[in-house]
Design a protein around this motif. Sequence first.
Motif, mmCIF file in Angstrom:
data_model
loop_
_atom_site.group_PDB
_atom_site.id
_atom_site.type_symbol
_atom_site.label_atom_id
_atom_site.label_comp_id
_atom_site.label_asym_id
_atom_site.label_seq_id
_atom_site.Cartn_x
_atom_site.Cartn_y
_atom_site.Cartn_z
ATOM 1 N N LEU A 146 35.994 43.947 27.691
ATOM 2 C CA LEU A 146 37.248 45.362 27.948
ATOM 3 C C LEU A 146 37.639 45.841 29.115
ATOM 4 O O LEU A 146 38.095 45.968 29.740
ATOM 5 C CB LEU A 146 35.914 46.548 27.110
ATOM 6 C CG LEU A 146 36.855 48.293 26.998
ATOM 7 C CD1 LEU A 146 38.442 47.614 26.868
ATOM 8 C CD2 LEU A 146 36.382 49.133 26.733
ATOM 9 N N HIS A 147 36.222 44.936 30.144
ATOM 10 C CA HIS A 147 36.889 45.625 31.542
ATOM 11 C C HIS A 147 38.321 44.308 31.856
ATOM 12 O O HIS A 147 39.281 45.002 32.528
ATOM 13 C CB HIS A 147 35.367 45.214 32.616
ATOM 14 C CG HIS A 147 35.454 42.937 32.748
ATOM 15 N ND1 HIS A 147 34.308 42.992 31.356
ATOM 16 C CD2 HIS A 147 35.961 42.835 33.346
ATOM 17 C CE1 HIS A 147 34.541 41.745 31.728
ATOM 18 N NE2 HIS A 147 35.590 41.058 32.254
ATOM 19 N N LEU A 162 32.370 51.783 27.384
ATOM 20 C CA LEU A 162 34.283 52.067 28.489
ATOM 21 C C LEU A 162 33.444 51.917 29.477
ATOM 22 O O LEU A 162 33.851 51.658 30.982
ATOM 23 C CB LEU A 162 34.646 53.169 27.856
ATOM 24 C CG LEU A 162 35.817 53.628 28.633
ATOM 25 C CD1 LEU A 162 36.345 52.795 28.926
ATOM 26 C CD2 LEU A 162 36.339 54.925 28.278
ATOM 27 N N LEU A 163 32.238 53.144 29.815
ATOM 28 C CA LEU A 163 31.231 53.292 31.487
ATOM 29 C C LEU A 163 31.276 51.910 32.041
ATOM 30 O O LEU A 163 30.934 51.491 32.816
ATOM 31 C CB LEU A 163 30.358 53.596 31.298
ATOM 32 C CG LEU A 163 29.575 54.334 32.912
ATOM 33 C CD1 LEU A 163 30.587 55.458 33.072
ATOM 34 C CD2 LEU A 163 28.243 54.939 32.699
ATOM 35 N N GLU A 164 30.254 50.987 31.440
ATOM 36 C CA GLU A 164 30.217 49.439 31.789
ATOM 37 C C GLU A 164 31.353 48.396 32.085
ATOM 38 O O GLU A 164 31.567 48.165 33.209
ATOM 39 C CB GLU A 164 29.342 48.774 30.102
ATOM 40 C CG GLU A 164 29.736 47.619 30.658
ATOM 41 C CD GLU A 164 28.392 46.600 29.471
ATOM 42 O OE1 GLU A 164 27.649 46.702 29.221
ATOM 43 O OE2 GLU A 164 30.025 46.182 28.454
ATOM 44 N N ALA A 165 32.416 49.202 31.058
ATOM 45 C CA ALA A 165 33.734 48.484 31.163
ATOM 46 C C ALA A 165 34.292 48.844 32.147
ATOM 47 O O ALA A 165 35.006 48.213 33.195
ATOM 48 C CB ALA A 165 34.965 48.369 30.608
ATOM 49 N N ALA A 181 35.175 46.570 35.866
ATOM 50 C CA ALA A 181 35.802 45.849 36.397
ATOM 51 C C ALA A 181 36.033 46.876 38.328
ATOM 52 O O ALA A 181 37.217 46.221 38.763
ATOM 53 C CB ALA A 181 37.128 47.896 36.017
ATOM 54 N N LEU A 182 35.059 47.742 38.338
ATOM 55 C CA LEU A 182 35.329 47.997 39.699
ATOM 56 C C LEU A 182 34.273 47.010 40.562
ATOM 57 O O LEU A 182 33.933 46.900 41.822
ATOM 58 C CB LEU A 182 34.414 49.850 39.533
ATOM 59 C CG LEU A 182 35.471 50.640 39.385
ATOM 60 C CD1 LEU A 182 35.135 52.017 39.366
ATOM 61 C CD2 LEU A 182 36.737 51.090 40.252
ATOM 62 N N GLY A 183 33.747 46.447 40.277
ATOM 63 C CA GLY A 183 33.225 45.312 40.690
ATOM 64 C C GLY A 183 31.279 45.228 41.053
ATOM 65 O O GLY A 183 30.884 44.950 41.477
ATOM 66 N N PHE A 184 31.007 46.024 39.726
ATOM 67 C CA PHE A 184 29.736 46.457 40.391
ATOM 68 C C PHE A 184 28.865 44.836 38.684
ATOM 69 O O PHE A 184 29.758 44.989 38.161
ATOM 70 C CB PHE A 184 29.125 47.719 39.691
ATOM 71 C CG PHE A 184 29.231 49.153 39.858
ATOM 72 C CD1 PHE A 184 28.501 48.905 41.517
ATOM 73 C CD2 PHE A 184 30.664 49.438 40.609
ATOM 74 C CE1 PHE A 184 28.420 49.661 41.968
ATOM 75 C CE2 PHE A 184 30.692 50.517 40.777
ATOM 76 C CZ PHE A 184 29.661 50.667 42.246
#
Length: 250
Positions: A86-87, A56-59, A63-66
């Motif tokens: 998931l993102h 989830l943290l990766e997604a 999703a935030l552009g990282f």
Amino acid sequence: MLASHFVQRISLRRDTVEHFDRYPFNLQAVRHLDVLEPHPKVTFFVGENGSGKSTLLEAIAVALGFNPEGGSRNFHFDTRPSHSELHAHLRIAKGYKRPRDGFFLRAESFFNVTTNIEQMDADPAPAPPVINSYGGVSLHEQSHGESFMALMMKRFGGQGLYLLDEPEAALSPQRQLAALARLHDLVRDGSQFIIATHSPILMAYPDAWIYRFDGEGVQRVDYEDTEHFQVMQTFMRDPQRMVRSLIGPD
């Protein structure tokens, strides 16, 4: 009044998920995810290996552009695609303020980030070397723990959004305490952290929100109710007794 923190709410767009019986949607933490609200300062994701906290943290980061393998939004390298889809099914509600800084740290792929820094600095450029932002010393020429601390002490500049996946992986207990102190400095400078961790030292940060990932989904819990705290507390009360219970008598 509008919330001033950078990430206010994380939602799973359940209507866009075709099947909940395949990865990563079959993870209980994802299957039951509806809305998760991070703390405006520090949020911890905790749980057993495979519970979905890092997924989830990766997604959230993607999703935030990282970059999926870590780094700031200026990193675009791709060593080996391994992130899930998931993102694409997350909705991130943001505050009215934009972070001045940001970084996604994945302990398992930080080596790739440091390599990419050296590759970027090897190419002629009018700008100063990228490594200058990390203290000016090659991260490959430092221990894993030293490079992590260089990242937190030199690269993280405040008023930032920092997503950290198991930052304690290379840190001694003493260095974890130093990281905790640095985290507090950055929080006082207007930063927001979301951290997946197994460290009872880090998750002791005052007033942080802790989300436990388990077979029932994702639930907010108190520090003393985490398995990490309870196991460590029991161990420290009588280390030899616990060891004997695990390995048996000679």
